[in-house]
Design an enzyme around this catalytic site. Structure first.
Site: not given
Ligand code: SAH
Length: 390
Positions: A19, A22, A249, A319, A346
């Site tokens: 897989c 993990c 984000y 984020d 992340c």
């Molecule tokens: N803060 C949120 C999502 C984090 S994940 C939470 O904690 O749930 C990162 C997010 O960034 C995703 O939703 C993705 O769609 C968005 N994203 C990716 N590239 C981006 C960009 N260039 N500008 C704005 N958002 C973006």
């Protein structure tokens, strides 16, 4: 130390090697946490010594979102599972140590129902056949469950009876969606969607706020650790009330909404994915928040024009996805000069790259780094960083 932290694993999953999901299954959970701590220490200690990683008491079955690929074999048998890492061969899997147990059971039940409804699974070689993927999302706090059937064609014979049959077996299913993906693509979901039962979305509760989750929008997959992650982000931000907060984000607006609930004066969210923005807007409404606005667009470009318009947020939460942020964003951040930046990452590699750029081009300093184990048994590492000038 709780029992589960000691040693249950040691590669106990029979499909571990095939897989590939993990990557750290050959280690005990304790060893995994040490490995992750060492990695963040190595990458980030030049900015600030990371705090001890926050692990899980029970690092199993934490995934609230589960998907499986379906295939009909030459002998007519239908299999479901995950793609073998680096290939399109399906490793047949009925249960997984990190996935939600009910979600796994629903996927198996769907597979078992197919023949009695004379429904086939998709064949990647011919592009024919019906069911391509099944996606299940669960609200751990609400027990609401969404079943998404991803089909190669829009035609769905005996649709209503199929939905009735699966919902009868699993009363926790609150909505069923058919997503049509006729393309030869690696993407799971296509563009056309039809709600077959329920509202087409589920809700979950996190940090005392209610959130809507639709088939396509991003929602953190480990809600237990997400509460800790968001609470840490809020502690770092030290909101006193009346601050202007930017949630970059923002996905479905979760961080900004939690900040608004904790007394932020005004919240602005920006996100690229239009479905997530729609969910963010309804999430704000569902939580009775009027001081929050969401914008669809690239976070870097949005920051650039906000900086030009002399927008002055007090706190910026950022984020970004695994690829990290970009120089357009970071330059505008420096220009806007918020008192506090909380960077949720992340991917410690791109975090280190962005922190390098930020600290080299401004007098911002990293004050705290809190690693969080959001994805036990995998190699992924989440970190929250407090960045300010003090
Ligand atoms: N803060 C949120 C999502 C984090 S994940 C939470 O904690 O749930 C990162 C997010 O960034 C995703 O939703 C993705 O769609 C968005 N994203 C990716 N590239 C981006 C960009 N260039 N500008 C704005 N958002 C973006």
């Amino acid at each position: 130390m709780s029992k589960s932290k000691e040693n249950i694993n040691n590669g106990s999953c029979p499909e571990y090697k095939k897989c590939g999901g993990c990557q750290l299954q050959n280690m005990t959970y304790e060893e995994q946490l040490k490995y992750k701590q060492n990695k963040v220490d190595r990458l980030l200690k030049k900015f600030r010594k990371p705090l001890p990683i926050k692990g899980m008491d029970n690092p199993y079955h934490y995934r609230n979102k589960v998907q499986a690929a379906f295939r009909t074999l030459r002998n007519g048998k239908i299999v479901s599972g995950v793609y073998q890492s680096g290939s399109h061969h399906i490793v047949s899997i009925d249960s997984c140590q990190i996935e939600d147990v009910t979600a796994d059971k629903i996927i198996v039940a769907v597979r078992k129902l197919l023949p009695s409804f004379k429904l086939s699974a998709y064949n990647e070689d011919t592009g024919r056949g019906f069911l391509r993927h099944v996606l299940v999302k669960r609200g751990f706090a609400t027990n609401q469950t969404m079943l998404v059937l991803v089909t190669g064609t829009p035609v769905f014979p005996s649709r209503n009876n199929f939905v009735k049959a699966i919902c009868k077996q699993f009363p926790e299913i609150t909505t069923v969606v058919q997503n049509v993906n006729p393309y030869r693509t690696n993407l799971v979901l296509g563009n056309n969607q039809k709600v077959l039962f329920g509202k087409g979305y589920i809700e979950d509760i996190l940090c005392g706020c209610r959130f809507r989750i639709s088939p396509k929008s991003f929602y953190q997959i480990n809600p237990v650790q997400t509460e800790f992650l968001y609470n840490t982000a809020m502690d770092f931000a030290e909101l006193k009330g009346n601050e202007t907060v930017l949630d970059a984000y923002c996905g479905t607006g979760t961080i900004g909404i939690v900040a608004a609930k904790r007394g932020a004066g005004r919240v602005i969210g920006v996100e690229l994915n239009p479905d997530a923005v729609k969910d963010a807007i309804s999430n704000a409404k569902a939580n009775n928040l009027k001081n929050i606005r969401f914008y669809k667009g690239d976070a870097g470009k949005f920051m650039e024009s906000a900086a030009d318009e002399k927008e002055k947020p007090d706190v910026v939460f950022m984020d970004p996805p695994r690829a990290g942020s970009d120089e357009t964003f970071l330059n505008s951040l420096i220009k806007m000069s918020p008192k506090t930046v909380v960077y949720i990452s992340c991917n410690p590699e791109t975090l280190a790259r962005d922190l390098d750029y930020l600290t080299a081009n401004s007098d911002y300093k990293v004050q705290k780094i809190q690693p969080v184990d959001m994805f036990p048994h995998t190699a992924h590492i989440e970190c929250v960083c407090l960045i300010s000038r003090q």
